[in-house]
Write a protein that holds these residues in place. Sequence first.
Motif, PDB file in Angstrom:
ATOM      1  N   PHE A 134       0.831  -1.201   0.000  1.00 15.86           N
ATOM      2  CA  PHE A 134       0.000   0.000   0.000  1.00 15.86           C
ATOM      3  C   PHE A 134       0.865   1.250   0.000  1.00 15.86           C
ATOM      4  O   PHE A 134       0.584   2.216  -0.685  1.00 15.86           O
ATOM      5  N   THR A 162       0.838   1.274   6.625  1.00 16.95           N
ATOM      6  CA  THR A 162       0.224   2.194   7.588  1.00 16.95           C
ATOM      7  C   THR A 162       0.147   1.590   8.983  1.00 16.95           C
ATOM      8  O   THR A 162      -0.401   0.509   9.157  1.00 16.95           O
ATOM      9  N   GLY A 164      -1.251   0.584  12.361  1.00 12.19           N
ATOM     10  CA  GLY A 164      -2.628   0.414  12.812  1.00 12.19           C
ATOM     11  C   GLY A 164      -3.517  -0.288  11.812  1.00 12.19           C
ATOM     12  O   GLY A 164      -4.543  -0.834  12.156  1.00 12.19           O
ATOM     13  N   LEU A 165      -3.098  -0.258  10.517  1.00 12.54           N
ATOM     14  CA  LEU A 165      -3.918  -0.932   9.504  1.00 12.54           C
ATOM     15  C   LEU A 165      -3.073  -1.954   8.744  1.00 12.54           C
ATOM     16  O   LEU A 165      -3.162  -3.144   8.967  1.00 12.54           O
ATOM     17  N   VAL A 190      -9.406 -14.075   0.434  1.00 13.15           N
ATOM     18  CA  VAL A 190     -10.852 -13.886   0.552  1.00 13.15           C
ATOM     19  C   VAL A 190     -11.127 -13.007   1.749  1.00 13.15           C
ATOM     20  O   VAL A 190     -10.313 -12.886   2.659  1.00 13.15           O
ATOM     21  N   LYS A 191     -12.267 -12.380   1.719  1.00  9.67           N
ATOM     22  CA  LYS A 191     -12.686 -11.541   2.835  1.00  9.67           C
ATOM     23  C   LYS A 191     -12.972 -12.453   4.027  1.00  9.67           C
ATOM     24  O   LYS A 191     -13.521 -13.557   3.861  1.00  9.67           O
ATOM     25  N   MET A 194     -15.877 -15.005   4.463  1.00  7.11           N
ATOM     26  CA  MET A 194     -16.601 -15.194   3.211  1.00  7.11           C
ATOM     27  C   MET A 194     -16.047 -16.377   2.417  1.00  7.11           C
ATOM     28  O   MET A 194     -16.492 -16.636   1.308  1.00  7.11           O
ATOM     29  N   ILE A 210      -5.557  -4.248   0.807  1.00 11.09           N
ATOM     30  CA  ILE A 210      -4.477  -4.100  -0.169  1.00 11.09           C
ATOM     31  C   ILE A 210      -3.183  -4.709   0.366  1.00 11.09           C
ATOM     32  O   ILE A 210      -2.492  -5.455  -0.326  1.00 11.09           O
TER      33      ILE A 210
ATOM     34  N   VAL B 173      -2.757   7.996  14.009  1.00  9.91           N
ATOM     35  CA  VAL B 173      -1.817   7.448  13.031  1.00  9.91           C
ATOM     36  C   VAL B 173      -1.087   8.546  12.265  1.00  9.91           C
ATOM     37  O   VAL B 173       0.097   8.439  11.950  1.00  9.91           O
TER      38      VAL B 173
ATOM     39  N   ASP C 180     -15.381  -9.679  -2.787  1.00 13.15           N
ATOM     40  CA  ASP C 180     -14.973 -10.776  -3.667  1.00 13.15           C
ATOM     41  C   ASP C 180     -16.010 -11.005  -4.752  1.00 13.15           C
ATOM     42  O   ASP C 180     -15.709 -11.469  -5.827  1.00 13.15           O
TER      43      ASP C 180
END
Lengths: 248, 211, 338
Positions: A134, A162, A164-165, A190-191, A194, A210, B173, C180
């Motif tokens: 990212f 980043t 924290g993410l 996959v999410k 899901m 990402i 952040v 997805d």
Amino acid sequence: MNEQGNNNGDNEDTLVVESPVPDDQQVPATETVSTLRLVATLAIAGALAGLLIVLLNQHTKPIIDKYKAEQLKLAVYEVLPGSEHYNTYYLIEGKLSPSLPDGAKENDYKRVYVSHSKSGQVKGVAISRGESGFQDVVQIIFGFDPTTGKLLGMKVLDSKETPGLGDKIFKDRAFVDQFFAGPETPLTGVKAGMGKGLPTEIDTITGATISSKAVINIINHALEEWRPVLDQGIPPAPTSLPEGEVQQ
Amino acid sequence: MRKTTPSQDLIRGIWEENPVLIQMLGLCPALAVTNSVKNALAMSAATFFVICCSSVLVSSCKRFIPKEVRISAYILVIATFVTLADMLLQAYAPVQHKELGAFIALIVVNCMILGRQEAFSAKNNVYRSLLDAIGTGIGFTIALIMMGGFRELLGTGAFLEYSVFGPNFEPWVIMVLPAGGFLTLGFILLAMGYIEQRKKMKALMAAEKAS
Amino acid sequence: MTDSIVKLTASPHVRSDDSTVKIMWSVVLSLLPVIAASIWFFGPSAFFVLLASTAGCLVTERLFGSHRGSLADGSAMITGLLLGLTLPPGFPLWMAFLGGVFGMAFGKIIFGGLGQNIFNPALVGRAFLQAAFPVAITTWPAKSGQWWSLQGDNFALPFMSPVVDTATAATPLGHLKFGDDSVVTPVIDLFLGTTGGSLGETSALLILLGGIYLAYRGHLNWHIPLSIFVTTFAVSGLFFALGISQFPPLFMLFSGGMMLGAFYMATDMVTSPLSNKGCWLFGFGIGFLVVIIRIWGGLPEGMMYAILLMNALVPFINRATQPRPFGSVSKKQEEAPK
């Protein structure tokens, strides 16, 4: 900056347009130094500086190299769980070779780290690769079993994702553990929640899709590149390790 | 040229002519590597080492350096010490070295250091130059720690990695990202400008009263 | 005050009935349906978030603002409401308040107050929050429970993390981009506002009505939203037709902050170009950037950054599109042989 001399500055301020004297002659003539002396001064200073750097380098280089090797060793052992020893294989003309041709520089060749069992079977291969995530390039190393096609482990070596993410790709234990659970390759992201329960699925991190997909893609791309090479077979480990090999 | 006492040489750089906060020099490292106090300290230490060594060397060799090539000579001196600092950090503080990355090498172009050579070391003796370098180095360190402390406190809720606000703190952040560096520098300069203005107003009022 | 037939006054002789105060309050008025809708959709959470962001703006303007800190012109009120409308309903109130303070102080007051700012203050606050609290600002709780139940941890203690235990749902944009199963939310849902998202991202219909009302009253330059819509539609349509993006053009238009941004933020009188020609350029830039950011950017929504980027270009647009004074000779005419 009160200390700064202003003998040069005054000259420019008082410069009159209709002055008959050309600009360069208005500057008070200082003792002219021969070009030879200028060059000599800088050359001597440069030589001294170089000497100093070389001396210190001789002292620090072994420490730096040792630290790097140590870090690499730790990383390889982490992504090839249960191994106690590995050999570095270089990619030379499309084939893996445990040793370099004479006079070749180590850094000119792509390499993998192969761990063997006591009987000489290949237990796993560690591959390092970096691709953009990212923010910046994410560098990872991962372990792979060429016989089963399963992953053995993954470790992020370098990332500026980043805080924290995106940094969850190495801080989120649940995400990292998925790579140690032996997923089959090529991976699919996959999410979370899901998935269809397929053995290739990796749950991505919510909010850091990402970055997580970057990790998955790096592994897939690396395997696309290395699979053909690895499938040709890995030459047996050298009986006596060449000099410089990391040995446990 | 104004004559100064040795103690003035030392103290001047710390606050009155603080390189970052007053002279606005050396902003690149001040913005880039101050996302934690530890990084700020490592950067300050490296810079401190470089400026002290360079000042001593430049002031002791000033007689041998022809005026025409003095800037190249200063850069050469600075670059040498930066390389030394780089190798030392890499060997003895590899984690910090990795965090600071290219910014160690970029100390070479920190105009604060070159500025002190040109403005002070080239015209003063070794003792005075060292004092001046120490003062400037301390001033730089103070500025970096102020920025690093502020950013680490809000960006991670900790100071020197010691948690201050507890585990539930929501980190800002932005403060550890580059934008946070600019914001923090802006905040600090704003506060300093405000204090300075107040001081001037007070002095003015006092003068008016007296007259 | 004589009875002379000839009235002698200094210019200006023609005065508009409008004033800054009047315009600002009619903008607030036109926002009321949108606010009501957000409270209807998200419950008391929406009300609290709006209250917090507006309070942040008002307090900052009162304490540090120019014009003796007057709140009467309503501009601080608008900034607060607009900022609140760009936030998710479950946003912690202390963050919303902080965003208001930051947007006001660094988006407006630091430049010299109303009329001097380069960037839209509400968006400056939003950009700060986006960079500072990327997790909280992208947490959209799935709509569930009773109307009066909170949509998230609104009452997290100041400086403390919100506790999110409810299920989260992606916005239509996020769903299409990162999901997805690339679901394109039906345009009618987007239009009426029955989708998840930030407070003011939901009902395109009501924003459209408010915008048209303002344009009718002459309080906003309709060239800007129109050029944004046209560009967005054209560019995203082109990419969609070429198969480069999965965003259908109508979906682009009605999703995310497009409506709110185009009508209420891009048209900010202070931060938009002066001439109509400039406004078209400005709108073109925003529309183009939104599509680019949405398709290739790291975030699902790009309206905020598109507007802020174009805000920065406004002085250049103004210079490039400076109208020629009446009667002056253009360079071409000058050069032409007589």
